[in-house]
Design an enzyme around this catalytic site. Structure first.
Site, PDB file in Angstrom:
ATOM      1  N   LYS A   1      13.048  -2.616  16.785  1.00 16.60           N
ATOM      2  CA  LYS A   1      12.712  -2.374  15.378  1.00 16.60           C
ATOM      3  C   LYS A   1      12.766  -3.701  14.647  1.00 16.60           C
ATOM      4  O   LYS A   1      13.501  -4.609  15.060  1.00 16.60           O
ATOM      5  CB  LYS A   1      13.736  -1.418  14.748  1.00 16.60           C
ATOM      6  CG  LYS A   1      13.249  -0.757  13.472  1.00 16.60           C
ATOM      7  CD  LYS A   1      12.429   0.475  13.791  1.00 16.60           C
ATOM      8  CE  LYS A   1      11.718   1.020  12.567  1.00 16.60           C
ATOM      9  NZ  LYS A   1      11.114   2.341  12.850  1.00 16.60           N
TER      10      LYS A   1
ATOM     11  N   ASP B   1       6.165   1.253   9.567  1.00 16.40           N
ATOM     12  CA  ASP B   1       7.284   2.079   9.123  1.00 16.40           C
ATOM     13  C   ASP B   1       7.205   2.039   7.592  1.00 16.40           C
ATOM     14  O   ASP B   1       6.121   1.761   7.048  1.00 16.40           O
ATOM     15  CB  ASP B   1       8.630   1.529   9.650  1.00 16.40           C
ATOM     16  CG  ASP B   1       9.781   2.533   9.511  1.00 16.40           C
ATOM     17  OD1 ASP B   1       9.912   3.425  10.362  1.00 16.40           O
ATOM     18  OD2 ASP B   1      10.549   2.439   8.526  1.00 16.40           O
TER      19      ASP B   1
HETATM   20  P1  NDP Z   1       5.820   5.095   3.668  1.00 16.52           P
HETATM   21  O1  NDP Z   1       6.128   3.736   3.194  1.00 16.52           O
HETATM   22  O2  NDP Z   1       4.412   5.489   3.925  1.00 16.52           O
HETATM   23  O3  NDP Z   1       6.421   6.180   2.662  1.00 16.52           O
HETATM   24  C1  NDP Z   1       7.775   6.212   2.370  1.00 16.52           C
HETATM   25  C2  NDP Z   1       8.013   7.312   1.360  1.00 16.52           C
HETATM   26  O4  NDP Z   1       9.412   7.491   1.191  1.00 16.52           O
HETATM   27  C3  NDP Z   1       7.475   6.960  -0.015  1.00 16.52           C
HETATM   28  O5  NDP Z   1       7.142   8.121  -0.720  1.00 16.52           O
HETATM   29  C4  NDP Z   1       8.675   6.266  -0.647  1.00 16.52           C
HETATM   30  O6  NDP Z   1       8.680   6.282  -2.062  1.00 16.52           O
HETATM   31  C5  NDP Z   1       9.809   7.111  -0.112  1.00 16.52           C
HETATM   32  N1  NDP Z   1      11.040   6.315  -0.063  1.00 16.52           N
HETATM   33  C6  NDP Z   1      11.252   5.181   0.601  1.00 16.52           C
HETATM   34  N2  NDP Z   1      12.488   4.725   0.378  1.00 16.52           N
HETATM   35  C7  NDP Z   1      13.050   5.599  -0.449  1.00 16.52           C
HETATM   36  C8  NDP Z   1      14.325   5.684  -1.049  1.00 16.52           C
HETATM   37  N3  NDP Z   1      15.257   4.750  -0.823  1.00 16.52           N
HETATM   38  N4  NDP Z   1      14.574   6.738  -1.845  1.00 16.52           N
HETATM   39  C9  NDP Z   1      13.635   7.663  -2.080  1.00 16.52           C
HETATM   40  N5  NDP Z   1      12.396   7.633  -1.534  1.00 16.52           N
HETATM   41  C10 NDP Z   1      12.134   6.622  -0.738  1.00 16.52           C
HETATM   42  O7  NDP Z   1       6.709   5.289   4.984  1.00 16.52           O
HETATM   43  P2  NDP Z   1       6.540   6.348   6.166  1.00 16.52           P
HETATM   44  O8  NDP Z   1       6.010   7.626   5.648  1.00 16.52           O
HETATM   45  O9  NDP Z   1       5.842   5.681   7.277  1.00 16.52           O
HETATM   46  O10 NDP Z   1       8.057   6.536   6.615  1.00 16.52           O
HETATM   47  C11 NDP Z   1       8.894   7.551   6.068  1.00 16.52           C
HETATM   48  C12 NDP Z   1      10.058   7.804   7.008  1.00 16.52           C
HETATM   49  O11 NDP Z   1       9.565   8.221   8.279  1.00 16.52           O
HETATM   50  C13 NDP Z   1      10.940   6.595   7.303  1.00 16.52           C
HETATM   51  O12 NDP Z   1      12.265   7.025   7.464  1.00 16.52           O
HETATM   52  C14 NDP Z   1      10.407   6.081   8.623  1.00 16.52           C
HETATM   53  O13 NDP Z   1      11.381   5.349   9.324  1.00 16.52           O
HETATM   54  C15 NDP Z   1      10.092   7.391   9.305  1.00 16.52           C
HETATM   55  N6  NDP Z   1       9.138   7.335  10.403  1.00 16.52           N
HETATM   56  C16 NDP Z   1       7.878   6.794  10.229  1.00 16.52           C
HETATM   57  C17 NDP Z   1       6.990   6.808  11.271  1.00 16.52           C
HETATM   58  C18 NDP Z   1       5.599   6.322  11.114  1.00 16.52           C
HETATM   59  O14 NDP Z   1       4.822   6.441  12.071  1.00 16.52           O
HETATM   60  N7  NDP Z   1       5.189   5.799   9.975  1.00 16.52           N
HETATM   61  C19 NDP Z   1       7.365   7.313  12.606  1.00 16.52           C
HETATM   62  C20 NDP Z   1       8.671   7.902  12.664  1.00 16.52           C
HETATM   63  C21 NDP Z   1       9.505   7.888  11.595  1.00 16.52           C
HETATM   64  P3  NDP Z   1       8.219   4.957  -2.867  1.00 16.52           P
HETATM   65  O15 NDP Z   1       6.738   4.878  -2.688  1.00 16.52           O
HETATM   66  O16 NDP Z   1       8.656   5.212  -4.274  1.00 16.52           O
HETATM   67  O17 NDP Z   1       8.940   3.816  -2.246  1.00 16.52           O
HETATM   68  O1  2IT Z   2      10.341   5.167  13.544  1.00 17.38           O
HETATM   69  C1  2IT Z   2       9.313   5.153  14.252  1.00 17.38           C
HETATM   70  O2  2IT Z   2       9.257   5.778  15.321  1.00 17.38           O
HETATM   71  C2  2IT Z   2       8.146   4.417  13.774  1.00 17.38           C
HETATM   72  N1  2IT Z   2       8.200   3.851  12.682  1.00 17.38           N
HETATM   73  C3  2IT Z   2       6.923   4.307  14.632  1.00 17.38           C
HETATM   74  C4  2IT Z   2       7.097   3.266  15.689  1.00 17.38           C
HETATM   75  C5  2IT Z   2       5.873   2.958  16.514  1.00 17.38           C
HETATM   76  O3  2IT Z   2       5.993   2.017  17.315  1.00 17.38           O
HETATM   77  O4  2IT Z   2       4.835   3.602  16.394  1.00 17.38           O
END
Ligand code: NDP
Ligand code: 2IT
Length: 444
Positions: A125, A165
């Site tokens: 990561k 992420d």
């Molecule tokens: P994005 O940046 O696309 O979206 C994040 C969302 O969460 C936004 O709505 C953001 O709001 C909100 N957010 C972030 N930080 C905070 C906080 N401290 N308090 C409240 N809201 C918050 O990220 P992703 O959708 O890609 O990721 C979301 C989660 O999913 C994370 O935990 C990530 O690790 C996990 N994840 C992502 C994967 C992926 O493929 N993208 C895979 C597996 C897990 P704002 O816009 O106001 O910051």
């Molecule tokens: O938390 C996660 O699994 C991710 N942000 C996606 C990682 C990836 O390599 O696609």
């Protein structure tokens, strides 16, 4: 003191001030107690001590210049945690809260998540405390180019393959890939989540959210139930949240609330996802605007209140520790039956205990959100094979992977006498493959 307790105590002593890393390690190692009892050879090989120590940690300076000519310096990280079963694989997070503790917790989780996918990917990561919010495209590009100018020497298609992420989506991956290609003169699958015109995979954008709904659907199905007619609350409004919402709605669920880091919107008539997508994906605006555009919806400042909305299924899809003990108790009191973690570690340890005690079907992050990284691994396969699968092919493989993860963790939980406890099941099932590979490799 048991072996697990010794390892945990030493981890806390030698990695002070890393609360998120301690939290993830506590959850994982506690689950592994019955495994190490059954396998004394693991202790003799100091397997847990090696498992919680990253193979390599890279920290670096990221200087960049904003549109007014002002120079900024951010911190860059890449934690290459474990390569026993494949090249390091895991996302990059750009958010002001990022620090070593957060990257290490994410990296440790990633090892077991990637193992659960059944695909050959190790755990890593990275990220930065850079905040893309409010920055121009040129500023984001300047930052990404500077970040990659150091990162490039540590990654490679067979070494370490980063992805997105929080704060890292298609735009950032494009800038990062462009700079890698320019420095290395190699057009290879060194990042996933790439655009479709330069080696990306169909369905990677949707994969984490869709995968979350597929595994929850399987849990429902095994209990003779379905998403149809269920009230669902989803936190976040980013990549994971948006596509979880889309898939849940397509299965007949009524998604009534979503949030960003400022506050939540409640729409009892069902979230209109095209409006959310326009606000978040096109305009990069705030979720607050939803209530200004959709009649009958209301906006509430602050995030925590979202968990007071009664629902059958809660899908936390924003960030770590967004559900604390108090919120978990309210969810249970209001009748929640399923919690599927789209975000990484969105529930505190105390919240998880509340869910498990109440008999809520709790699908932990490393299983429930593994669809994203699994589809990244499918992107890697397509890159190295110089081929391109249709959306339907990738989506079918994703669904199959999520259904398999559900049954693997369910079986592991049963095998060790913890039926229905998927925290135990996911940790054990993920760990066994990594442990076997590490044992085969000798003391490395
Ligand atoms: P994005 O940046 O696309 O979206 C994040 C969302 O969460 C936004 O709505 C953001 O709001 C909100 N957010 C972030 N930080 C905070 C906080 N401290 N308090 C409240 N809201 C918050 O990220 P992703 O959708 O890609 O990721 C979301 C989660 O999913 C994370 O935990 C990530 O690790 C996990 N994840 C992502 C994967 C992926 O493929 N993208 C895979 C597996 C897990 P704002 O816009 O106001 O910051
Ligand atoms: O938390 C996660 O699994 C991710 N942000 C996606 C990682 C990836 O390599 O696609």
């Amino acid at each position: 003191m048991s072996y697990v307790e010794q390892v945990l105590e030493n981890l806390k002593k030698t990695n002070p001030n890393e609360p998120e890393f301690h939290q993830a390690a506590t959850e994982i190692l506690t689950s592994l107690a019955p495994v190490v009892d059954k396998h004394p050879e693991f202790q003799n090989a100091a397997l847990l001590e090696r498992f919680v120590e990253p193979e390599r940690v890279v920290m670096f300076r990221v200087p960049w210049v904003d549109d007014n000519g002002k120079v900024h310096v951010n911190k860059g990280y890449r934690v290459q945690f474990n390569s026993a079963i494949g090249p390091y694989k895991g996302g990059l997070r750009f958010h002001p809260s990022v620090n070593l503790s957060i990257i290490k917790f994410l990296g440790l989780e990633q090892i077991l998540k990637n193992s659960l996918t059944g695909l050959p990917i190790g755990g890593g990561k990275g990220g930065s405390d850079f905040d893309p919010k409010g920055k121009s495209d040129r500023e984001v590009m300047a930052f990404c180019q500077s970040f990659m100018t150091e990162l490039y020497r540590h990654i490679g298609a067979d070494t370490d393959v980063p992805a997105g992420d929080i704060g890292v989506g298609g735009r950032e991956i494009g800038f990062l890939f462009g700079q890698y290609k320019r420095i290395r003169d190699e057009h290879v699958g060194v990042l996933t989540g790439r655009g479709l015109s330069y080696g990306g995979s169909l369905a990677r954008t949707e994969a984490t959210g869709y995968g979350l709904v597929y595994i929850t659907e399987e849990a429902l199905k095994m209990r003779g139930d379905s998403f149809n007619g269920k009230t669902v609350v989803i936190s976040g409004s980013g990549n994971v949240a948006i596509y979880a919402c889309q898939k849940a709605q397509s299965l007949g669920a009524n998604v009534v609330a979503m949030y960003d880091s400022n506050g939540y919107v409640y729409d009892p008539n069902g979230i209109q996802l095209d409006v959310v997508k326009d606000i978040k994906e096109v305009k990069r605006g705030r979720i607050k605007e939803y209530a200004e555009r959709v009649k009958g919806a209301k906006y509430v400042e602050g995030c925590k209140g979202i968990w007071t909305i009664p629902c059958d299924i809660a899908l936390p899809c924003a960030t770590q520790n967004e559900i604390d003990e108090e919120s978990a108790k309210i969810l249970v009191k209001n009748g929640v039956k399923y919690v599927g973690e789209g975000a990484n570690m969105p529930s505190t340890l105390a919240a998880i205990e509340v869910f498990l005690k109440a008999g809520v079907v709790f699908l932990p992050a490393k299983a429930a959100n593994a669809g994203g990284v699994a589809t990244s691994a499918l992107e890697m396969a397509q890159s190295s094979g110089r081929m391109f699968w249709s959306f339907e092919e990738v989506d079918a493989k994703l669904k199959n992977i999520m259904v398999n993860i559900y049954h693997n963790m369910d079986d592991a939980a049963k095998e060790y006498g913890y039926e229905g406890n998927y925290v135990m099941g996911a940790n054990i099932a993920g760990f066994m493959k990594v442990a076997n590979a590490m044992m085969a490799h000798g003391i490395v």
